[in-house]
Design an enzyme around this catalytic site. Structure first.
Site, mmCIF file in Angstrom:
data_model
loop_
_atom_site.group_PDB
_atom_site.id
_atom_site.type_symbol
_atom_site.label_atom_id
_atom_site.label_comp_id
_atom_site.label_asym_id
_atom_site.label_seq_id
_atom_site.Cartn_x
_atom_site.Cartn_y
_atom_site.Cartn_z
ATOM 1 C CB ALA A 58 -52.549 1.861 -26.481
ATOM 2 N N GLY A 103 -55.883 3.489 -29.767
ATOM 3 C CA GLY A 103 -56.316 4.426 -28.719
ATOM 4 C C GLY A 103 -56.406 5.861 -29.219
ATOM 5 C CD GLU A 106 -60.048 2.403 -28.357
ATOM 6 O OE1 GLU A 106 -58.836 2.295 -28.085
ATOM 7 O OE2 GLU A 106 -60.925 1.686 -27.844
ATOM 8 C CD GLU A 126 -57.000 -1.150 -30.954
ATOM 9 O OE1 GLU A 126 -57.471 -1.264 -32.108
ATOM 10 O OE2 GLU A 126 -57.046 -0.088 -30.311
HETATM 11 N N1 COA Z 1 -46.763 2.555 -29.641
HETATM 12 C C1 COA Z 1 -45.458 2.768 -29.449
HETATM 13 N N2 COA Z 1 -44.633 3.272 -30.386
HETATM 14 C C2 COA Z 1 -45.173 3.541 -31.597
HETATM 15 C C3 COA Z 1 -46.540 3.344 -31.870
HETATM 16 C C4 COA Z 1 -47.350 2.833 -30.819
HETATM 17 N N3 COA Z 1 -48.665 2.642 -30.968
HETATM 18 N N4 COA Z 1 -46.775 3.695 -33.150
HETATM 19 C C5 COA Z 1 -45.613 4.125 -33.642
HETATM 20 N N5 COA Z 1 -44.633 4.021 -32.711
HETATM 21 C C6 COA Z 1 -43.226 4.381 -32.856
HETATM 22 C C7 COA Z 1 -42.472 3.389 -33.737
HETATM 23 O O1 COA Z 1 -42.069 2.273 -32.974
HETATM 24 C C8 COA Z 1 -41.315 4.233 -34.193
HETATM 25 O O2 COA Z 1 -40.370 4.349 -33.132
HETATM 26 P P1 COA Z 1 -38.774 4.440 -33.451
HETATM 27 O O3 COA Z 1 -38.635 5.728 -34.232
HETATM 28 O O4 COA Z 1 -38.162 4.492 -32.114
HETATM 29 O O5 COA Z 1 -38.474 3.226 -34.256
HETATM 30 C C9 COA Z 1 -41.929 5.620 -34.362
HETATM 31 O O6 COA Z 1 -43.111 5.632 -33.555
HETATM 32 C C10 COA Z 1 -42.303 5.902 -35.806
HETATM 33 O O7 COA Z 1 -43.097 4.823 -36.299
HETATM 34 P P2 COA Z 1 -42.801 4.070 -37.696
HETATM 35 O O8 COA Z 1 -43.492 2.761 -37.641
HETATM 36 O O9 COA Z 1 -41.327 4.062 -37.953
HETATM 37 O O10 COA Z 1 -43.509 5.082 -38.706
HETATM 38 P P3 COA Z 1 -44.210 4.728 -40.086
HETATM 39 O O11 COA Z 1 -44.576 6.039 -40.693
HETATM 40 O O12 COA Z 1 -43.378 3.778 -40.881
HETATM 41 O O13 COA Z 1 -45.553 3.920 -39.693
HETATM 42 C C11 COA Z 1 -47.590 3.547 -38.444
HETATM 43 C C12 COA Z 1 -46.573 4.569 -39.008
HETATM 44 C C13 COA Z 1 -48.575 4.328 -37.606
HETATM 45 C C14 COA Z 1 -48.326 2.870 -39.612
HETATM 46 C C15 COA Z 1 -46.871 2.479 -37.607
HETATM 47 O O14 COA Z 1 -46.004 3.132 -36.687
HETATM 48 C C16 COA Z 1 -47.802 1.599 -36.808
HETATM 49 O O15 COA Z 1 -48.410 0.695 -37.371
HETATM 50 N N6 COA Z 1 -47.904 1.852 -35.497
HETATM 51 C C17 COA Z 1 -48.726 1.042 -34.606
HETATM 52 C C18 COA Z 1 -50.189 1.391 -34.766
HETATM 53 C C19 COA Z 1 -51.044 0.504 -33.868
HETATM 54 O O16 COA Z 1 -51.080 -0.709 -33.983
HETATM 55 N N7 COA Z 1 -51.757 1.161 -32.947
HETATM 56 C C20 COA Z 1 -52.658 0.491 -32.049
HETATM 57 C C21 COA Z 1 -51.984 0.196 -30.792
HETATM 58 S S1 COA Z 1 -53.105 -0.639 -29.704
#
Ligand code: COA
Length: 253
Positions: A58, A103, A106, A126
């Site tokens: 999400a 999400g 999911e 989450e």
């Molecule tokens: N919502 C919004 N933006 C997200 C996102 C999410 N769930 N997951 C990644 N992004 C964005 C990051 O903010 C980043 O944006 P930017 O380029 O403007 O800074 C871009 O996507 C790339 O993510 P980044 O974290 O730089 O890549 P990474 O390869 O270092 O890490 C993840 C990848 C997936 C491990 C990390 O992005 C992450 O932990 N994301 C959240 C996952 C999460 O908690 N999902 C559940 C949400 S309820």
């Protein structure tokens, strides 16, 4: 459609999530576009993500502005689309790579078949954001991998790789060519008798109430169809069956 790309080929539709952010975070607009693309229940669908991921979950930016009422509404609209995927009669496949988190995971869990690239990361993180999964993930993960492992993954926000996901029964297959394999599988389904597919999906995926009785009823219903006759005839005549795919959906329900 602003957030997905839809390609049609016969009865197969490919839905590719393409958010401007490369990890395809899901907002309600994107989820509902997926629901809209799946509206024609006669199609077999493959859902995938463009760029670096299936979906990293999400859109966390949206969470900054939610309160309990809008949070409930957000979950409800997500649930409705996930239920559509699970309840529609034709199969939906998830072709997964990169990340399937929150999400995004999911969404994959709501699908009928999951085929993944070997380097995908899966999880429900989450809890680390002070929330819980809100698109049906707690229940679907528990059904697939059992209470104990589902609790461990969800309560710790634990991320796992594709091999562990395969071992736990989350994935049907790992393949470098995850998208091609998913499209091939969809093509196999396209050749199958659609009434049988729809009955099998309902009995296995939507099994509440007395599904033993429902199975007997549906088994009998199969003998009302031309596809049943073609299936038996083709076996006896030692040839490949050609199934009619114009299903009478009144046979269901
Ligand atoms: N919502 C919004 N933006 C997200 C996102 C999410 N769930 N997951 C990644 N992004 C964005 C990051 O903010 C980043 O944006 P930017 O380029 O403007 O800074 C871009 O996507 C790339 O993510 P980044 O974290 O730089 O890549 P990474 O390869 O270092 O890490 C993840 C990848 C997936 C491990 C990390 O992005 C992450 O932990 N994301 C959240 C996952 C999460 O908690 N999902 C559940 C949400 S309820």
């Amino acid at each position: 459609m602003n957030n997905i790309e839809v390609e049609r080929n016969g009865r197969i539709i490919k839905i590719a999530i393409k958010r401007e952010k490369k990890l395809n975070p899901l907002d309600i607009e994107t989820i509902e576009e997926i629901g809209e693309a799946l509206k024609d229940h006669r199609n077999i669908a493959v859902i995938t993500g463009m760029n670096r991921a299936f979906s990293a979950g999400a859109d966390i930016n949206v969470f900054l502005n939610l309160d309990s009422k809008t949070g409930y509404e957000f979950a409800k609209r997500g649930h409705d689309v996930m239920n559509t995927i699970q309840e529609r009669p034709m199969p939906v496949l998830a072709a997964i790579h990169g990340f399937a988190l929150g999400g995004g995971f999911e969404l994959a869990l709501a699908c009928d078949i999951r085929i993944s690239h070997p380097e995908t990361i899966f999880g429900l993180p989450e809890v680390t954001l002070g929330i819980i999964p809100g698109f049906g993930g707690t229940q679907r993960l528990k059904r697939i991998i059992g209470e104990s492992k589902a609790f461990e993954m969800t309560s710790m926000g634990k991320k796992i790789g594709a091999q562990d996901a395969l071992n736990l029964g989350i994935l049907n297959e790992i393949n470098e060519k995850y998208l091609e394999r998913s499209m091939e599988t969809a093509k196999l389904y396209e050749k199958m008798p659609f009434e049988s597919l729809a009955y099998i999906k309902e009995l296995i995926r939507n099994g509440s109430g007395n599904m033993m009785d429902r199975e007997k009823e549906y088994f009998g219903n199969c003998f009302k169809t031309e596809n049943q006759k073609e299936g038996a005839r083709s076996f006896i005549e030692k040839r490949e069956a050609t199934f009619n795919r114009n299903v009478n959906f009144d046979l269901f329900k």
